[in-house]
Motif scaffolding. Sequence first.
Motif, PDB file in Angstrom:
ATOM      1  N   LYS A 183       0.778  -1.570   0.324  1.00 20.90           N
ATOM      2  CA  LYS A 183      -0.094  -0.452   0.170  1.00 20.90           C
ATOM      3  C   LYS A 183       0.511   1.535  -0.286  1.00 20.90           C
ATOM      4  O   LYS A 183       0.415   2.138  -0.754  1.00 20.90           O
ATOM      5  CB  LYS A 183      -1.384  -0.610   0.950  1.00 20.90           C
ATOM      6  CG  LYS A 183      -1.908  -0.942   0.860  1.00 20.90           C
ATOM      7  CD  LYS A 183      -3.174  -0.906   2.335  1.00 20.90           C
ATOM      8  CE  LYS A 183      -4.184  -1.603   2.085  1.00 20.90           C
ATOM      9  NZ  LYS A 183      -5.473  -1.817   3.021  1.00 20.90           N
ATOM     10  N   ILE A 184       1.979   1.033   0.884  1.00 15.95           N
ATOM     11  CA  ILE A 184       2.981   1.930   0.890  1.00 15.95           C
ATOM     12  C   ILE A 184       3.238   3.064  -0.538  1.00 15.95           C
ATOM     13  O   ILE A 184       3.853   3.903  -1.357  1.00 15.95           O
ATOM     14  CB  ILE A 184       3.945   1.824   2.113  1.00 15.95           C
ATOM     15  CG1 ILE A 184       3.411   2.105   3.349  1.00 15.95           C
ATOM     16  CG2 ILE A 184       4.958   3.181   1.639  1.00 15.95           C
ATOM     17  CD1 ILE A 184       4.555   1.642   4.231  1.00 15.95           C
ATOM     18  N   LYS A 185       3.785   1.472  -1.215  1.00 20.76           N
ATOM     19  CA  LYS A 185       4.661   1.540  -2.412  1.00 20.76           C
ATOM     20  C   LYS A 185       3.465   1.873  -3.167  1.00 20.76           C
ATOM     21  O   LYS A 185       4.044   2.748  -4.390  1.00 20.76           O
ATOM     22  CB  LYS A 185       5.636   0.505  -3.363  1.00 20.76           C
ATOM     23  CG  LYS A 185       6.410   0.063  -2.411  1.00 20.76           C
ATOM     24  CD  LYS A 185       6.725  -1.308  -2.555  1.00 20.76           C
ATOM     25  CE  LYS A 185       7.815  -1.541  -1.725  1.00 20.76           C
ATOM     26  NZ  LYS A 185       8.660  -3.073  -2.752  1.00 20.76           N
ATOM     27  N   GLN A 186       2.443   1.343  -3.073  1.00 21.65           N
ATOM     28  CA  GLN A 186       1.720   2.367  -4.859  1.00 21.65           C
ATOM     29  C   GLN A 186       1.121   3.463  -3.871  1.00 21.65           C
ATOM     30  O   GLN A 186       0.846   4.543  -5.532  1.00 21.65           O
ATOM     31  CB  GLN A 186      -0.015   1.513  -4.202  1.00 21.65           C
ATOM     32  CG  GLN A 186      -0.064  -0.090  -4.376  1.00 21.65           C
ATOM     33  CD  GLN A 186      -1.738  -1.090  -4.342  1.00 21.65           C
ATOM     34  OE1 GLN A 186      -2.120  -0.557  -3.747  1.00 21.65           O
ATOM     35  NE2 GLN A 186      -1.265  -2.141  -4.894  1.00 21.65           N
ATOM     36  N   PHE A 187       0.985   3.817  -3.000  1.00 22.14           N
ATOM     37  CA  PHE A 187       0.776   5.242  -2.318  1.00 22.14           C
ATOM     38  C   PHE A 187       1.852   6.459  -3.241  1.00 22.14           C
ATOM     39  O   PHE A 187       1.610   7.201  -3.335  1.00 22.14           O
ATOM     40  CB  PHE A 187       0.365   5.324  -1.020  1.00 22.14           C
ATOM     41  CG  PHE A 187       0.615   6.565  -0.479  1.00 22.14           C
ATOM     42  CD1 PHE A 187      -0.165   7.578  -0.693  1.00 22.14           C
ATOM     43  CD2 PHE A 187       1.723   7.603  -0.326  1.00 22.14           C
ATOM     44  CE1 PHE A 187      -0.421   9.404  -0.493  1.00 22.14           C
ATOM     45  CE2 PHE A 187       1.854   8.697   0.040  1.00 22.14           C
ATOM     46  CZ  PHE A 187       0.601  10.154  -0.365  1.00 22.14           C
ATOM     47  N   GLN A 188       3.286   6.084  -2.857  1.00 26.63           N
ATOM     48  CA  GLN A 188       4.197   6.896  -3.207  1.00 26.63           C
ATOM     49  C   GLN A 188       4.740   6.681  -5.215  1.00 26.63           C
ATOM     50  O   GLN A 188       4.535   8.231  -5.524  1.00 26.63           O
ATOM     51  CB  GLN A 188       5.078   6.212  -2.737  1.00 26.63           C
ATOM     52  CG  GLN A 188       5.954   5.616  -0.685  1.00 26.63           C
ATOM     53  CD  GLN A 188       6.946   5.007  -1.076  1.00 26.63           C
ATOM     54  OE1 GLN A 188       7.124   4.065  -1.292  1.00 26.63           O
ATOM     55  NE2 GLN A 188       7.229   5.799   0.203  1.00 26.63           N
ATOM     56  N   GLN A 228      -5.444  10.495   4.586  1.00 25.83           N
ATOM     57  CA  GLN A 228      -6.249   9.282   4.433  1.00 25.83           C
ATOM     58  C   GLN A 228      -5.091   8.064   4.860  1.00 25.83           C
ATOM     59  O   GLN A 228      -5.949   6.528   5.213  1.00 25.83           O
ATOM     60  CB  GLN A 228      -6.936   9.419   3.068  1.00 25.83           C
ATOM     61  CG  GLN A 228      -7.683   8.366   2.947  1.00 25.83           C
ATOM     62  CD  GLN A 228      -8.643   8.424   1.939  1.00 25.83           C
ATOM     63  OE1 GLN A 228      -8.650   9.592   1.243  1.00 25.83           O
ATOM     64  NE2 GLN A 228      -9.453   7.355   1.122  1.00 25.83           N
ATOM     65  N   MET A 229      -3.463   7.880   4.074  1.00 26.93           N
ATOM     66  CA  MET A 229      -3.185   6.859   3.447  1.00 26.93           C
ATOM     67  C   MET A 229      -2.831   6.688   5.496  1.00 26.93           C
ATOM     68  O   MET A 229      -2.704   5.092   5.407  1.00 26.93           O
ATOM     69  CB  MET A 229      -2.269   7.197   2.650  1.00 26.93           C
ATOM     70  CG  MET A 229      -1.016   6.024   2.024  1.00 26.93           C
ATOM     71  SD  MET A 229      -2.280   4.837   1.842  1.00 26.93           S
ATOM     72  CE  MET A 229      -0.935   3.054   2.235  1.00 26.93           C
ATOM     73  N   GLN A 230      -1.777   7.806   5.842  1.00 28.61           N
ATOM     74  CA  GLN A 230      -1.265   7.444   7.378  1.00 28.61           C
ATOM     75  C   GLN A 230      -2.815   6.871   8.130  1.00 28.61           C
ATOM     76  O   GLN A 230      -3.011   5.452   8.505  1.00 28.61           O
ATOM     77  CB  GLN A 230      -1.062   8.486   8.135  1.00 28.61           C
ATOM     78  CG  GLN A 230       0.201   9.606   7.337  1.00 28.61           C
ATOM     79  CD  GLN A 230       0.331   9.909   7.708  1.00 28.61           C
ATOM     80  OE1 GLN A 230      -0.314  10.939   8.132  1.00 28.61           O
ATOM     81  NE2 GLN A 230       1.739  10.592   7.605  1.00 28.61           N
ATOM     82  N   GLU A 234       7.745  11.978  15.421  1.00 27.03           N
ATOM     83  CA  GLU A 234       6.854  11.543  14.395  1.00 27.03           C
ATOM     84  C   GLU A 234       7.313  11.816  13.756  1.00 27.03           C
ATOM     85  O   GLU A 234       8.974  12.005  13.065  1.00 27.03           O
ATOM     86  CB  GLU A 234       6.038  13.207  14.213  1.00 27.03           C
ATOM     87  CG  GLU A 234       4.607  12.788  15.368  1.00 27.03           C
ATOM     88  CD  GLU A 234       4.017  12.055  15.013  1.00 27.03           C
ATOM     89  OE1 GLU A 234       3.504  11.260  14.180  1.00 27.03           O
ATOM     90  OE2 GLU A 234       2.847  11.893  16.274  1.00 27.03           O
ATOM     91  N   PRO A 235       7.295  10.682  12.671  1.00 25.56           N
ATOM     92  CA  PRO A 235       7.996  10.056  11.489  1.00 25.56           C
ATOM     93  C   PRO A 235       7.673  10.725  10.172  1.00 25.56           C
ATOM     94  O   PRO A 235       6.634  11.776  10.425  1.00 25.56           O
ATOM     95  CB  PRO A 235       8.111   8.257  10.773  1.00 25.56           C
ATOM     96  CG  PRO A 235       6.297   8.830  11.161  1.00 25.56           C
ATOM     97  CD  PRO A 235       6.196   9.592  12.874  1.00 25.56           C
ATOM     98  N   PRO A 236       8.896  11.031   9.294  1.00 28.88           N
ATOM     99  CA  PRO A 236       8.391  11.839   8.122  1.00 28.88           C
ATOM    100  C   PRO A 236       6.672  11.222   7.820  1.00 28.88           C
ATOM    101  O   PRO A 236       7.101  10.310   7.390  1.00 28.88           O
ATOM    102  CB  PRO A 236       9.420  12.063   7.427  1.00 28.88           C
ATOM    103  CG  PRO A 236      10.071  10.826   7.542  1.00 28.88           C
ATOM    104  CD  PRO A 236       9.860  10.292   9.282  1.00 28.88           C
ATOM    105  N   THR A 237       6.649  11.856   6.590  1.00 24.78           N
ATOM    106  CA  THR A 237       5.813  12.200   5.793  1.00 24.78           C
ATOM    107  C   THR A 237       6.041  11.433   4.608  1.00 24.78           C
ATOM    108  O   THR A 237       6.792  11.370   3.760  1.00 24.78           O
ATOM    109  CB  THR A 237       4.764  13.421   5.705  1.00 24.78           C
ATOM    110  OG1 THR A 237       4.594  13.692   6.579  1.00 24.78           O
ATOM    111  CG2 THR A 237       3.810  13.003   4.202  1.00 24.78           C
TER     112      THR A 237
END
Length: 272
Positions: A64-69, A78-80, A252-255
């Motif tokens: 999902k993260i790769k698809q978002f990127q 929304q992704m987070q 907090e991690p970077p976006t």
Amino acid sequence: MLTLLISTLVAIALFSTGASVFYIILAFIGAFFLVGFPVRKRMSKVQKELQVTMQAAQGRMQRKIKQFQNKPGGNVKQMQRQLEIDQKAMLQRALEFVDQLEPFRKWTLLTGRQIATMRFQFYYQLKEFKKADEILATCGFLRGPMMMDPMTAAMRMARCYQNDDLAGAEKVFKRRIRWTWGDRGTLLYGLMSWMYVQVGELDEARRILLKAKEKTGDDTFKKNWEHLSNDRVKKFSNAGLGDQWYSLYLEEPPTPKQQRIKQGHGRNPRGF
């Protein structure tokens, strides 16, 4: 516990027959492994199922993260939120697997501690810190979660810090760091130095960073040591430690970044 008890009874029974010490010890060891083998086998099955389930869930989240990127224009928040929901579901499922280990608690001494360790880790990751602290409160001789894993030790240190117990964090750090080799102590060094910076004990932070540089060779520690040595405290950062640092929830991690839409030079994006 029952495994040890049964093995002891076998040894006592053999002792009453006048058998030699060698055969008594051999009988004790044999009974211990024979009784414990089926228990360990069933426990391993549950643990393997847990591992497979978590790996599958983590794989789905990574996709999902790769698809978002790779998809420009997506909604970051929304992704987070979706990732948080997925992670929560994964950890709650993991806790259900841990419950399946409860029947084995009475058979071996360390099973209870293994269960406590996993529950502590999962509650921490769920940010249910009150429950995590309740588990830590049970720590004692052969009780409570084990701190063999650096991440578990770091979680306990973080809870000490959040509960205004820097001395407790130092105690865990000193006890655990002596058993780490190479880069296994990276997270612990990073966390302890960060804590000292937060409370203004910069000399102690530099001392920890100096050891960290020598033991791990991590560039993050080299940069942070240079920052503190040159009065650039605000530039101190453990971002270089990656996900393991942010999984402590202290920062907090970077976006996640998205790929930008590439457009041809001097051409309309529609091709006209």
